[in-house]
Design a protein around this motif. Structure first.
Motif, PDB file in Angstrom:
ATOM      1  N   ARG A 113      -2.553   5.583   5.025  1.00 26.83           N
ATOM      2  CA  ARG A 113      -3.174   6.864   5.378  1.00 26.83           C
ATOM      3  C   ARG A 113      -2.244   7.745   6.210  1.00 26.83           C
ATOM      4  NH1 ARG A 113      -8.815   5.378   7.832  1.00 26.83           N
ATOM      5  NH2 ARG A 113      -7.533   3.790   8.807  1.00 26.83           N
ATOM      6  N   ALA A 114      -1.428   7.126   7.064  1.00 26.22           N
ATOM      7  CA  ALA A 114      -0.488   7.926   7.867  1.00 26.22           C
ATOM      8  C   ALA A 114       0.544   8.590   6.960  1.00 26.22           C
ATOM      9  CB  ALA A 114       0.197   7.056   8.920  1.00 26.22           C
ATOM     10  N   LEU A 115       1.095   7.843   6.012  1.00 21.81           N
ATOM     11  CA  LEU A 115       2.068   8.405   5.081  1.00 21.81           C
ATOM     12  C   LEU A 115       1.412   9.478   4.207  1.00 21.81           C
ATOM     13  CD1 LEU A 115       4.841   8.517   3.764  1.00 21.81           C
ATOM     14  CD2 LEU A 115       4.156   6.567   2.333  1.00 21.81           C
ATOM     15  N   HIS A 116       0.187   9.200   3.752  1.00 20.80           N
ATOM     16  CA  HIS A 116      -0.527  10.185   2.933  1.00 20.80           C
ATOM     17  C   HIS A 116      -0.701  11.494   3.703  1.00 20.80           C
ATOM     18  CE1 HIS A 116      -3.387  11.888   0.107  1.00 20.80           C
ATOM     19  NE2 HIS A 116      -4.148  12.174   1.156  1.00 20.80           N
ATOM     20  N   GLU A 117      -1.180  11.410   4.953  1.00 21.17           N
ATOM     21  CA  GLU A 117      -1.388  12.620   5.735  1.00 21.17           C
ATOM     22  C   GLU A 117      -0.065  13.327   6.013  1.00 21.17           C
ATOM     23  OE1 GLU A 117      -3.616  14.197   9.792  1.00 21.17           O
ATOM     24  OE2 GLU A 117      -4.102  12.212   8.994  1.00 21.17           O
ATOM     25  N   TYR A 118       0.984  12.560   6.261  1.00 16.22           N
ATOM     26  CA  TYR A 118       2.326  13.128   6.475  1.00 16.22           C
ATOM     27  C   TYR A 118       2.725  13.983   5.265  1.00 16.22           C
ATOM     28  CZ  TYR A 118       7.386  13.133   7.381  1.00 16.22           C
ATOM     29  OH  TYR A 118       8.690  13.508   7.595  1.00 16.22           O
ATOM     30  N   ARG A 119       2.526  13.438   4.066  1.00 17.99           N
ATOM     31  CA  ARG A 119       2.897  14.154   2.839  1.00 17.99           C
ATOM     32  C   ARG A 119       2.017  15.390   2.608  1.00 17.99           C
ATOM     33  NH1 ARG A 119       3.734   8.680  -0.743  1.00 17.99           N
ATOM     34  NH2 ARG A 119       5.915   8.333  -0.158  1.00 17.99           N
ATOM     35  N   VAL A 120       0.719  15.276   2.906  1.00 18.48           N
ATOM     36  CA  VAL A 120      -0.170  16.431   2.752  1.00 18.48           C
ATOM     37  C   VAL A 120       0.243  17.541   3.716  1.00 18.48           C
ATOM     38  CG1 VAL A 120      -2.545  17.262   3.027  1.00 18.48           C
ATOM     39  CG2 VAL A 120      -2.121  15.124   1.817  1.00 18.48           C
ATOM     40  N   LEU A 121       0.566  17.184   4.957  1.00 22.76           N
ATOM     41  CA  LEU A 121       1.008  18.185   5.937  1.00 22.76           C
ATOM     42  C   LEU A 121       2.272  18.897   5.456  1.00 22.76           C
ATOM     43  CD1 LEU A 121       0.416  16.231   9.270  1.00 22.76           C
ATOM     44  CD2 LEU A 121      -0.728  18.348   8.571  1.00 22.76           C
TER      45      LEU A 121
END
Length: 195
Positions: free
Chosen positions: A20-28
């Protein structure tokens, strides 16, 4: 700094597949590339079973929950939501607590449940506005809500229909939570005692 801590073995295994941290990083990063105001991601880290997301602070910001929702701010919010939709963002957790105001600029945070698409469907846009309306509705009048919906350029009747459905689900969820023990209280024999 945001920590995603998996609870138990199943969540730990799931976090290796869907971090989830990597996913949110990519969305940001994707949002910023599309011209949407969001925190600047700095890093994501996996450590000790948890994953961490580091972003730059947005100085002087407050959530929309903490500020008066004036007509001007609601108009700015509708414009911001329209820009999010044009950028292809589907955020299943879009609410006033996840939108920050810094000066006159709005920023979107907490995007681990969001996804970016090339184009959003009308249904996605309606769902988005209805979910946001759920968090706005206790702060604004029905007339202001109607004005906000129109400014988001979505089908008003469809938004109200979805809003009624999700509001019913939301209240049922809250009622069921009140019948279970939580971190601050214990339910025993139908009585609630505060810890």
């Amino acid at each position: 700094i945001k920590r995603f801590k998996p609870d138990g073995l199943v969540h730990r295994l799931r976090s290796w597949i869907n971090d989830r941290a990597l996913h949110e990083y990519r969305v940001l990063l994707g949002l910023r590339e599309r011209g949407i105001e969001a925190p600047q991601p700095v890093a994501w880290v996996r450590s000790g079973g948890s994953t961490w997301l580091f972003t730059e602070e947005i100085p002087g910001s407050k959530s929309l929950r903490e500020v008066p929702l004036t007509r001007t701010l609601l108009r700015d919010l509708a414009h911001f939501v329209t820009r999010l939709h044009k950028a292809g963002l589907r955020d299943d957790d879009l609410h006033v607590g996840n939108i920050l105001l810094s000066g006159r600029r709005l920023f979107l945070i907490d995007l681990h449940r969001a996804r970016l698409f090339d184009v959003l469907t009308d249904a996605d846009r309606v769902d988005s506005v209805a979910f946001l309306l759920l968090s706005l509705y206790t702060f604004i009048s029905r007339t202001e809500a109607q004005r906000f919906i129109r400014a988001c350029h979505v089908d008003s009747r469809a938004v109200w229909a979805v809003f009624q459905r999700i509001r019913g689900r939301y209240y049922q969820d809250r009622q069921s939570r009140a019948r279970r023990s939580g971190s601050d209280f214990e339910v025993e024999g139908g009585l609630v005692g505060w810890l």
